[in-house]
Write a protein that holds these residues in place. Structure first.
Motif, PDB file in Angstrom:
ATOM      1  N   THR A  67      45.590  41.661  44.999  1.00  0.00           N
ATOM      2  CA  THR A  67      44.827  41.668  43.752  1.00  0.00           C
ATOM      3  C   THR A  67      43.458  42.257  44.075  1.00  0.00           C
ATOM      4  OG1 THR A  67      45.930  39.649  43.028  1.00  0.00           O
ATOM      5  CG2 THR A  67      43.878  40.231  41.886  1.00  0.00           C
ATOM      6  N   GLU A  68      43.014  43.202  43.274  1.00  0.00           N
ATOM      7  CA  GLU A  68      41.707  43.814  43.508  1.00  0.00           C
ATOM      8  C   GLU A  68      40.640  43.067  42.704  1.00  0.00           C
ATOM      9  OE1 GLU A  68      41.254  46.195  45.607  1.00  0.00           O
ATOM     10  OE2 GLU A  68      43.303  46.940  45.878  1.00  0.00           O
ATOM     11  N   VAL A  69      39.572  42.657  43.373  1.00  0.00           N
ATOM     12  CA  VAL A  69      38.455  42.024  42.672  1.00  0.00           C
ATOM     13  C   VAL A  69      37.236  42.923  42.825  1.00  0.00           C
ATOM     14  CG1 VAL A  69      36.929  40.021  42.538  1.00  0.00           C
ATOM     15  CG2 VAL A  69      39.345  39.707  43.082  1.00  0.00           C
TER      16      VAL A  69
ATOM     17  N   PRO B 190      45.559  42.965  38.877  1.00  0.00           N
ATOM     18  CA  PRO B 190      45.757  42.567  37.482  1.00  0.00           C
ATOM     19  C   PRO B 190      45.050  41.235  37.185  1.00  0.00           C
ATOM     20  CG  PRO B 190      47.731  42.113  38.763  1.00  0.00           C
ATOM     21  CD  PRO B 190      46.812  42.859  39.678  1.00  0.00           C
ATOM     22  N   PRO B 191      44.785  40.948  35.902  1.00  0.00           N
ATOM     23  CA  PRO B 191      43.962  39.779  35.559  1.00  0.00           C
ATOM     24  C   PRO B 191      44.660  38.433  35.731  1.00  0.00           C
ATOM     25  CG  PRO B 191      44.637  40.963  33.577  1.00  0.00           C
ATOM     26  CD  PRO B 191      45.082  41.796  34.736  1.00  0.00           C
TER      27      PRO B 191
ATOM     28  N   VAL C  95      30.238  30.991  28.872  1.00  0.00           N
ATOM     29  CA  VAL C  95      29.577  30.302  29.993  1.00  0.00           C
ATOM     30  C   VAL C  95      30.225  30.753  31.304  1.00  0.00           C
ATOM     31  CG1 VAL C  95      29.012  28.070  31.037  1.00  0.00           C
ATOM     32  CG2 VAL C  95      28.931  28.349  28.534  1.00  0.00           C
ATOM     33  N   TYR C  96      31.572  30.748  31.355  1.00  0.00           N
ATOM     34  CA  TYR C  96      32.221  31.261  32.570  1.00  0.00           C
ATOM     35  C   TYR C  96      33.632  31.740  32.276  1.00  0.00           C
ATOM     36  CZ  TYR C  96      34.317  26.531  33.167  1.00  0.00           C
ATOM     37  OH  TYR C  96      34.988  25.334  32.994  1.00  0.00           O
ATOM     38  N   GLU C  97      34.142  32.527  33.236  1.00  0.00           N
ATOM     39  CA  GLU C  97      35.488  33.088  33.147  1.00  0.00           C
ATOM     40  C   GLU C  97      36.180  32.904  34.499  1.00  0.00           C
ATOM     41  OE1 GLU C  97      33.213  36.712  32.161  1.00  0.00           O
ATOM     42  OE2 GLU C  97      35.043  37.285  31.134  1.00  0.00           O
ATOM     43  N   VAL C  98      37.498  32.779  34.460  1.00  0.00           N
ATOM     44  CA  VAL C  98      38.280  32.655  35.690  1.00  0.00           C
ATOM     45  C   VAL C  98      39.500  33.563  35.578  1.00  0.00           C
ATOM     46  CG1 VAL C  98      39.440  31.087  37.290  1.00  0.00           C
ATOM     47  CG2 VAL C  98      37.586  30.216  35.841  1.00  0.00           C
ATOM     48  N   TYR C  99      39.717  34.377  36.606  1.00  0.00           N
ATOM     49  CA  TYR C  99      40.932  35.183  36.725  1.00  0.00           C
ATOM     50  C   TYR C  99      41.830  34.506  37.756  1.00  0.00           C
ATOM     51  CZ  TYR C  99      38.448  38.984  34.312  1.00  0.00           C
ATOM     52  OH  TYR C  99      37.758  39.756  33.402  1.00  0.00           O
ATOM     53  N   ASN C 100      42.881  33.845  37.293  1.00  0.00           N
ATOM     54  CA  ASN C 100      43.803  33.126  38.176  1.00  0.00           C
ATOM     55  C   ASN C 100      44.987  34.019  38.529  1.00  0.00           C
ATOM     56  OD1 ASN C 100      42.774  30.216  38.209  1.00  0.00           O
ATOM     57  ND2 ASN C 100      42.860  30.626  36.005  1.00  0.00           N
TER      58      ASN C 100
END
Ligand code: M6P
Ligand code: ZN
Length: 190
Positions: A10-12, A21-22, A54-59
């Motif tokens: 996974t590319e960050v 991918p997300p 406020v925040y986001e998470v890509y799991n």
């Protein structure tokens, strides 16, 4: 047995935290998490001028099973609600005897931790820091900077999230700006 999972990447993007991918993407807005902030009034006042992220998470999609490693990138936007900096909800693991590792890519902040026995810890987060969350420690992250706080989290596949304990009891430590930058304060529980 290989679970039919092949090795994958996974590319960050380090500057933004966006993963590709997300996977399972989660976005938490102020209206969704307003209860986590100490001042209900300040949260309501902030919401009068509109909602905000406020925040986001890509799991990354990984089986929630023993032997696997969940991993994700998180982005906490800069900002405050009253005196209090933007932060995550915070959680114990549903399997409490499981650890987690954070690796910071960008930004500044604190990792707040506590145990059911009342122990607390606050660790600084800055680019290059690897922070170890031992088993049985609840964890919440706080952005005290002017830029997004971006970090990678890695934890056992079957760890799960327990939000109920923090929702019920709150977190003992808070990070506030009382006029001269971030200070970690401990709230005594009655
Ligand atoms: C980190 C990890 C995730 C967690 C996220 C947001 O990236 O610990 O497992 O979901 O932070 O924190 P929370 O789930 O407490 O809102
Ligand atoms: Zn966790």
């Amino acid at each position: 047995m290989s679970d039919n999972i092949r090795p994958f990447v996974t590319e960050v993007e380090c500057a933004t935290g966006v993963a590709s991918p997300p996977g399972n993407y989660v976005r938490r807005t102020l209206s969704q998490v307003q209860e986590i902030f100490a001042s209900r009034e300040a949260a309501e006042r902030a919401l009068e001028s509109g909602d905000r992220v406020v925040y986001e998470v890509y799991n990354v999609k990984v089986p929630e099973a023993e032997g696997h490693l969940q991993h994700c990138s998180s982005i906490i936007q800069p900002g405050k609600v009253g005196y209090e900096y933007h932060m995550t909800k915070g959680h114990y693991h549903a399997r409490p005897g499981t650890a987690e590792l954070y690796i910071v890519l960008q930004g500044r902040g604190y990792l707040l931790l506590e145990t059911l026995d009342g122990e607390t810890a606050a660790l600084r987060m800055q680019p290059g820091a690897m922070l170890y969350i031992p088993p049985f420690w609840a964890h919440r992250t706080v952005n005290t900077g002017e830029e997004p706080l971006i970090f990678i989290g890695v934890y056992p596949g079957d760890a799960g999230h327990d939000y109920g304990t923090i929702e019920r009891d709150g977190f003992r430590l808070r990070v506030l700006d009382l006029g001269s930058g971030p200070v970690v304060v401990e709230q005594k529980r009655t």
